[in-house]
Design a protein around this motif. Structure first.
Motif, short mmCIF file in Angstrom:
data_model
loop_
_atom_site.label_atom_id
_atom_site.label_comp_id
_atom_site.label_asym_id
_atom_site.label_seq_id
_atom_site.Cartn_x
_atom_site.Cartn_y
_atom_site.Cartn_z
N ALA A 1 56.87 -19.83 94.43
CA ALA A 1 57.92 -19.99 95.43
C ALA A 1 59.28 -20.08 94.75
O ALA A 1 60.25 -19.43 95.16
CB ALA A 1 57.66 -21.22 96.28
N SER A 2 59.38 -20.88 93.69
CA SER A 2 60.64 -21.02 92.95
C SER A 2 61.10 -19.68 92.39
O SER A 2 62.28 -19.34 92.45
CB SER A 2 60.48 -22.03 91.81
N PHE A 3 60.15 -18.90 91.87
CA PHE A 3 60.51 -17.59 91.33
C PHE A 3 61.03 -16.67 92.42
O PHE A 3 62.00 -15.93 92.22
CB PHE A 3 59.31 -16.94 90.63
N LYS A 4 60.42 -16.71 93.59
CA LYS A 4 60.89 -15.88 94.70
C LYS A 4 62.30 -16.30 95.12
O LYS A 4 63.15 -15.45 95.40
CB LYS A 4 59.92 -15.97 95.88
N PHE A 5 62.57 -17.60 95.19
CA PHE A 5 63.91 -18.06 95.54
C PHE A 5 64.93 -17.54 94.53
O PHE A 5 66.02 -17.09 94.89
CB PHE A 5 63.95 -19.60 95.59
N TYR A 6 64.57 -17.63 93.26
CA TYR A 6 65.44 -17.15 92.19
C TYR A 6 65.67 -15.65 92.33
O TYR A 6 66.82 -15.17 92.26
CB TYR A 6 64.79 -17.47 90.84
N LEU A 7 64.60 -14.91 92.53
CA LEU A 7 64.70 -13.45 92.66
C LEU A 7 65.58 -13.06 93.83
O LEU A 7 66.46 -12.19 93.71
CB LEU A 7 63.29 -12.87 92.84
N TRP A 8 65.35 -13.67 94.98
CA TRP A 8 66.10 -13.30 96.18
C TRP A 8 67.59 -13.58 96.00
O TRP A 8 68.43 -12.76 96.37
CB TRP A 8 65.56 -14.07 97.39
N LYS A 9 67.91 -14.73 95.44
CA LYS A 9 69.32 -15.10 95.29
C LYS A 9 70.01 -14.28 94.21
O LYS A 9 71.15 -13.84 94.38
CB LYS A 9 69.44 -16.59 94.98
N LYS A 10 69.34 -14.08 93.08
CA LYS A 10 69.97 -13.42 91.94
C LYS A 10 69.95 -11.90 92.03
O LYS A 10 70.97 -11.24 91.83
CB LYS A 10 69.29 -13.86 90.64
N SER A 11 68.78 -11.34 92.36
CA SER A 11 68.61 -9.89 92.25
C SER A 11 68.75 -9.15 93.57
O SER A 11 69.13 -7.98 93.58
CB SER A 11 67.23 -9.57 91.65
N ILE A 12 68.40 -9.81 94.68
CA ILE A 12 68.45 -9.12 95.97
C ILE A 12 69.78 -9.36 96.67
O ILE A 12 70.43 -8.42 97.14
CB ILE A 12 67.28 -9.57 96.87
N LEU A 13 70.22 -10.62 96.74
CA LEU A 13 71.46 -10.96 97.43
C LEU A 13 72.66 -11.00 96.49
O LEU A 13 73.80 -11.04 96.95
CB LEU A 13 71.30 -12.31 98.14
N SER A 14 72.41 -11.03 95.18
CA SER A 14 73.47 -10.99 94.16
C SER A 14 74.52 -12.09 94.36
O SER A 14 75.72 -11.82 94.39
CB SER A 14 74.15 -9.61 94.15
N PHE A 15 74.07 -13.32 94.49
CA PHE A 15 74.98 -14.45 94.64
C PHE A 15 75.81 -14.62 93.36
O PHE A 15 75.29 -14.56 92.25
CB PHE A 15 74.21 -15.75 94.91
N GLU A 16 77.10 -14.85 93.54
CA GLU A 16 77.99 -15.03 92.40
C GLU A 16 77.56 -16.21 91.53
O GLU A 16 77.66 -16.17 90.31
CB GLU A 16 79.43 -15.24 92.89
N ASN A 17 77.10 -17.28 92.18
CA ASN A 17 76.76 -18.48 91.41
C ASN A 17 75.45 -18.35 90.65
O ASN A 17 75.03 -19.27 89.94
CB ASN A 17 76.69 -19.71 92.33
N MET A 18 74.78 -17.18 90.76
CA MET A 18 73.54 -16.97 90.02
C MET A 18 73.76 -16.14 88.76
O MET A 18 72.82 -15.90 88.00
CB MET A 18 72.51 -16.28 90.91
N LYS A 19 74.98 -15.69 88.51
CA LYS A 19 75.25 -14.90 87.32
C LYS A 19 75.04 -15.75 86.07
O LYS A 19 75.57 -16.85 85.94
CB LYS A 19 76.69 -14.37 87.35
N GLY A 20 74.22 -15.22 85.16
CA GLY A 20 73.95 -15.92 83.92
C GLY A 20 72.91 -17.02 84.02
O GLY A 20 72.55 -17.63 83.02
N VAL A 21 72.42 -17.29 85.23
CA VAL A 21 71.44 -18.35 85.42
C VAL A 21 70.06 -17.83 85.03
O VAL A 21 69.64 -16.76 85.46
CB VAL A 21 71.41 -18.85 86.88
N LYS A 22 69.34 -18.58 84.19
CA LYS A 22 67.99 -18.22 83.79
C LYS A 22 66.98 -18.99 84.63
O LYS A 22 67.26 -20.09 85.12
CB LYS A 22 67.78 -18.49 82.30
N PHE A 23 65.79 -18.40 84.77
CA PHE A 23 64.78 -19.01 85.64
C PHE A 23 64.05 -20.14 84.94
O PHE A 23 63.56 -19.99 83.82
CB PHE A 23 63.76 -17.98 86.11
N ASP A 24 63.97 -21.26 85.62
CA ASP A 24 63.21 -22.42 85.19
C ASP A 24 62.46 -22.94 86.41
O ASP A 24 63.09 -23.37 87.38
CB ASP A 24 64.13 -23.50 84.63
N PRO A 25 61.12 -22.88 86.43
CA PRO A 25 60.38 -23.28 87.63
C PRO A 25 60.59 -24.73 88.03
O PRO A 25 60.32 -25.10 89.18
CB PRO A 25 58.92 -23.02 87.25
N ASN A 26 61.07 -25.54 87.10
CA ASN A 26 61.29 -26.97 87.40
C ASN A 26 62.74 -27.28 87.74
O ASN A 26 63.10 -28.46 87.84
CB ASN A 26 60.85 -27.81 86.20
#
Length: 315
Positions: A115-140
């Motif tokens: 679920a966390s990975f999907k949230f990350y994917l949707w925000k960073k790669s699908i919706l391209s949120f500005e605040n996700m630029k440079g953010v790396k995935f951490d499930p915790n």
């Protein structure tokens, strides 16, 4: 469209800002409604005027909402999905048909790391949120806590809706490609988390297989014997689905069509929905049922899914 507890005359009177007696005259046909009133009805209840007047226009009315590029919009989208699920579950008699291209999002919600990975994917790669630029995935990462609360509520409702799903061996590949893409892009804070996600995909496959074996939907870790919500699973080797959903109820049918990865538009158009229902029944007739029956076919299918994941893990 109106729920049974609402008065048609009161609704019309409120909508047109007229007295109930005037509403009754329109309902009985003693007074013709104006074009503006017709427009008001169609817009408010999302009714196609063409279909209302039995016009053959070769068009269908769909409704839906899009998401902007900020945090509030994403949370609103999660709330909207929750509302749609509650709408589906609100009927006393209902059946959801899902022609899968990907594993349903609500299934990913069964496993917090996925679920966390999907949230990350949707925000960073699908919706391209500005605040996700440079953010790396951490499930915790604590940023997902609020989303997990919402996803649990969605899952609770989803697990109460009888469902028929049509799968293909390719249905798992979308999630696997997404993990591999972000691995190659250096999007993981720890390389160990890549293998963790693959293991969690296998755990999800195991759970879906158990649902198919018992023929019911239930939360991962719960006792399937305590559930009475039917889960029908079919495998179609010929067709890869498009994530369309048909809700069949005692009163009407509603079709939800997927677009732009995340979003759905829906229609209550009777002609369209009846045709969709017939097409899905045709696909089901050409598919292999692996829920409750077909133990050999079920084991073969899920073993192939696990082998696909294990091949990615060894890549």
């Amino acid at each position: 469209i109106l729920p049974a507890h609402l008065s048609l005359a009161d609704e019309v009177a409120d909508l047109f800002q007229i007295r109930p007696a005037s509403a009754y005259r329109r309902i009985r046909g003693e007074k013709a409604i104006s074009l503006n009133e017709l427009e008001t009805i169609c817009v408010h209840y999302k009714i196609s005027a063409d279909r209302l007047m039995h016009m053959e226009s070769d068009s269908f009315l769909f409704s839906g909402k899009l998401v902007g590029r900020n945090e509030d919009d994403f949370e609103n989208w999660l709330d909207l999905v929750h509302q749609q699920l509650k709408f589906m579950s609100g009927f006393s008699s209902k059946q959801m048909y899902w022609l899968l291209k990907d594993i349903p999002p609500m299934d990913h919600f069964q496993v917090p790391e996925l679920a966390s990975f999907k949230f990350y994917l949707w925000k960073k790669s699908i919706l391209s949120f500005e605040n996700m630029k440079g953010v790396k995935f951490d499930p915790n990462d604590g940023m997902y806590a609020g989303y997990h609360e919402k996803s649990k509520k969605m899952l609770d409702v989803f697990l109460q809706i009888p469902t028929t799903e049509i799968w293909n061996i390719e249905s798992i590949n979308s999630t696997l490609r997404q993990i591999r893409f972000h691995d190659e892009a250096g999007s993981f804070k720890s390389k160990d988390d890549v293998q963790l996600l693959y293991r969690k995909v296998i755990e999800l496959i195991d759970h879906i297989e158990m649902q198919a074996e018992y023929g019911v939907k239930f939360r991962r870790g719960d006792n399937p014997a305590l559930s009475n919500v039917p889960f029908n699973m079919f495998v179609n080797e010929l067709i890869l689905g498009d994530n369309c959903i048909l809700l069949d109820t005692e009163n009407a049918r509603v079709t939800f069509l997927n677009h732009s990865v995340l979003f759905f538009v829906y229609t209550r158009d009777e002609v369209f929905n009846n045709k969709m229902f017939d097409n899905l029944q045709n696909l089901i007739n050409k598919s292999t049922m692996i829920s409750r029956v077909g133990g050999k076919e079920r084991a073969t299918f899920f073993n192939r899914l696990r082998e696909t994941v294990q091949e990615r893990m060894a890549y």
